[in-house]
Write a protein that holds these residues in place. Structure first.
Motif, PDB file in Angstrom:
ATOM      1  N   THR A 122       0.799  -1.226   0.000  1.00  0.00           N
ATOM      2  CA  THR A 122       0.000   0.000   0.000  1.00  0.00           C
ATOM      3  C   THR A 122       0.829   1.272   0.000  1.00  0.00           C
ATOM      4  OG1 THR A 122      -0.108   0.103   2.407  1.00  0.00           O
ATOM      5  CG2 THR A 122      -1.816  -1.197   1.277  1.00  0.00           C
TER       6      THR A 122
ATOM      7  N   ASP B 254      -7.547   6.097   7.031  1.00  0.00           N
ATOM      8  CA  ASP B 254      -6.259   6.547   6.508  1.00  0.00           C
ATOM      9  C   ASP B 254      -6.186   8.072   6.529  1.00  0.00           C
ATOM     10  OD1 ASP B 254      -5.679   3.916   5.968  1.00  0.00           O
ATOM     11  OD2 ASP B 254      -5.860   4.099   3.790  1.00  0.00           O
TER      12      ASP B 254
ATOM     13  N   LYS C  95       1.639   2.789   2.639  1.00  0.00           N
ATOM     14  CA  LYS C  95       1.204   3.579   3.794  1.00  0.00           C
ATOM     15  C   LYS C  95       2.194   3.432   4.942  1.00  0.00           C
ATOM     16  CE  LYS C  95      -3.560   3.052   2.388  1.00  0.00           C
ATOM     17  NZ  LYS C  95      -4.861   2.460   2.685  1.00  0.00           N
TER      18      LYS C  95
END
Length: 125
Positions: free
Chosen positions: A47, A78, A49
């Motif tokens: 991802t 998020d 992230k």
């Protein structure tokens, strides 16, 4: 008389950065986390992230990619507005936030990973 202790601020963490915000990146913090300023973060391989580094992971989330310049509350979803100190900067060691249970060897490895990206960790007042 009781004493008052002020919380750490960006000046306590960031001792030097390159001009024109070169040292900073905007990044996304994965949901379900409330991360403090100074958290040493890694990046999830799929991802991209951010989350606190996990030295025991076997993927790229074990590698330190930067330090959060401000706290980020992503408990409900998020957050794509995280400010990451990612390169050409000096941060104070006392203001860094490490995962619980990190060993001195794992911390030294993460500090070396940050240095390889140009984020130097220094002991300072």
């Amino acid at each position: 008389m009781p004493s008052i202790q002020e919380a750490l601020n960006l000046g306590d963490l960031l001792k030097y950065e390159a001009p024109n915000l070169y040292s900073r990146d905007l990044a996304t913090v994965a949901s379900g986390q409330n991360l403090a300023m100074g958290t040493v973060v890694g990046r999830a391989p799929v991802t991209g992230k951010l989350s606190p580094i996990d030295p025991d992971a076997v993927d790229s989330s074990a590698e330190a990619v930067g330090v959060l310049a401000f706290g980020v509350d992503a408990t409900t979803g998020d957050r794509d507005d995280a400010l990451l100190i990612a390169r050409h900067a000096i941060v104070a060691s006392h203001a860094l936030v490490w995962p619980a249970g990190i060993t001195p060897a794992q911390k030294a490895t993460a500090i070396a990973q940050l240095a390889a990206r140009g984020v130097l960790v220094r002991t300072s007042a």
